[in-house]
Design a protein around this motif. Structure first.
Motif, short mmCIF file in Angstrom:
data_model
loop_
_atom_site.label_atom_id
_atom_site.label_comp_id
_atom_site.label_asym_id
_atom_site.label_seq_id
_atom_site.Cartn_x
_atom_site.Cartn_y
_atom_site.Cartn_z
N ARG A 78 0.83 -1.20 0.00
CA ARG A 78 0.00 0.00 0.00
C ARG A 78 0.87 1.25 0.00
O ARG A 78 1.89 1.31 0.68
CB ARG A 78 -0.93 0.02 1.21
N VAL A 80 0.61 5.43 0.68
CA VAL A 80 -0.21 6.49 1.27
C VAL A 80 0.44 7.82 0.92
O VAL A 80 1.60 8.07 1.24
CB VAL A 80 -0.31 6.35 2.80
N GLN A 82 0.10 11.83 1.40
CA GLN A 82 -0.56 12.81 2.26
C GLN A 82 0.04 14.19 2.05
O GLN A 82 1.26 14.37 2.15
CB GLN A 82 -0.42 12.40 3.73
N GLN A 95 -4.93 6.71 -0.31
CA GLN A 95 -4.37 5.38 -0.06
C GLN A 95 -4.63 4.52 -1.29
O GLN A 95 -5.77 4.41 -1.75
CB GLN A 95 -5.01 4.75 1.17
N ARG A 97 -3.57 0.70 -3.07
CA ARG A 97 -2.88 -0.58 -3.00
C ARG A 97 -2.26 -0.91 -4.36
O ARG A 97 -2.60 -0.31 -5.38
CB ARG A 97 -3.84 -1.70 -2.58
#
Length: 320
Positions: A78, A80, A82, A95, A97
């Motif tokens: 995964r 992420v 931000q 997020q 995958r």
């Protein structure tokens, strides 16, 4: 899928027209790229969220950028992405995958947003991009890059330059209807070296100039209006381009009533009883998913069942 070259025999209309990403390369693979346009998947991601146009556009660009990164980094697990700042839009989280399932969220201040400009620094202020890679096997990796430039893609390009040492060109576009993105990179040669001159560097410079035609209001509108295959054909019909892979991109939040119930049960009876009295609707609890906007309601009977149900799994058993 089998490779496709851009020749007169290729039926571009036969390729998927939306919600797919396309991996491609030029010549002998010295320059590679990924392109995508999402429509149904993007609308599913934001259908329960009342995002203002500026927020939807910036969050959509973040989604497109994160999916392109997953496709270019090639790992199992995964990612992420931000963006955290001090402007009217304080947070963007995506997020994704490795199988290209994504979810996303944003936080903003409506009053400040109404008075803000249109650049990235106007909307997010000073802040940083935090990229976290969580492989299914192996060590977690995190990189922090300052938010710089006038657009979100500049911050992502900064990550590739700083952490991957790969010359990268990225263009992103988004609104409440569709999102799109294109990424091209100069690939390393033997020994992991990326030459600053020579055939590969010249080829990347040439491809980069073609991608630059998408920069600006007209180019980004074109990205949103036409399919990814059509855009590739328009940009590179005179180049020796080869499509290596076509892969589906899907929205998938992963939240559920069971997962929310497990989270509530972990709070304990005292806190839940206080929440039942103090919530906006006394006698019931409402929990809204930050990622998809789904609303879950629990009345006193539901809460009592949660506290007495031995089958509820601990919160550590779910990602939400």
């Amino acid at each position: 899928m089998a490779d496709h070259e851009t020749t007169a025999t290729v039926d571009w209309q036969s390729l998927p027209q939306s919600d797919e990403l396309f991996r491609f390369s030029f010549e002998d693979g010295r320059v590679r790229g990924v392109s995508l346009r999402l429509e149904n998947a993007w609308q599913s991601a934001i259908e329960n969220s009342d995002y203002p146009p500026e927020v939807a556009s910036l969050l959509g660009q973040a989604v497109a950028g994160a999916v392109l990164m997953v496709a270019s980094l090639k790992f199992e697990g995964r990612l992420v992405l931000q963006f955290a700042g001090h402007g009217p839009i304080s947070l963007l989280v995506v997020q994704v995958r490795s199988d290209r399932r994504f979810r996303c969220m944003a936080k903003w201040d409506g009053e400040r947003l109404a008075e803000a400009g249109t650049s990235l620094t106007d909307l997010m202020g000073r802040g940083q991009l935090v990229l976290t890679i969580e492989p299914d096997e192996g060590q977690r990796y995190q990189s922090l890059v300052p938010i710089t430039g006038e657009r979100l893609e500049h911050a992502i390009e900064g990550y590739f330059q700083q952490s991957e040492q790969l010359p990268t060109r990225l263009v992103l576009a988004g609104d409440s209807t569709a999102i799109a993105g294109m990424l091209v990179q100069q690939m390393p040669e033997t020994g992991g070296i990326v030459p600053a001159s020579g055939p590969a560097a010249l080829e990347f410079e040439h491809v980069g100039k073609l991608v630059d035609t998408l920069v600006g209001e007209k180019g980004r509108a074109e990205m949103l209006d036409v399919s990814a295959p059509e855009l590739l054909h328009r940009l590179f019909h005179q180049e020796s381009l080869r499509i290596h892979d076509v892969a589906r991109v899907q929205f998938n939040c992963g939240c559920s009533r069971e997962a929310v119930g497990a989270m509530l049960a972990s709070l304990g009876r005292v806190e839940l009883e206080e929440s039942l009295e103090n919530d906006e609707t006394p006698g019931s609890l409402e929990v809204r998913c930050d990622f998809c906007g789904s609303l879950y309601r629990f009345d006193r009977v539901d809460v009592e069942q949660l506290l007495s149900d031995d089958s509820v799994e601990p919160p550590g058993s779910t990602r939400h």
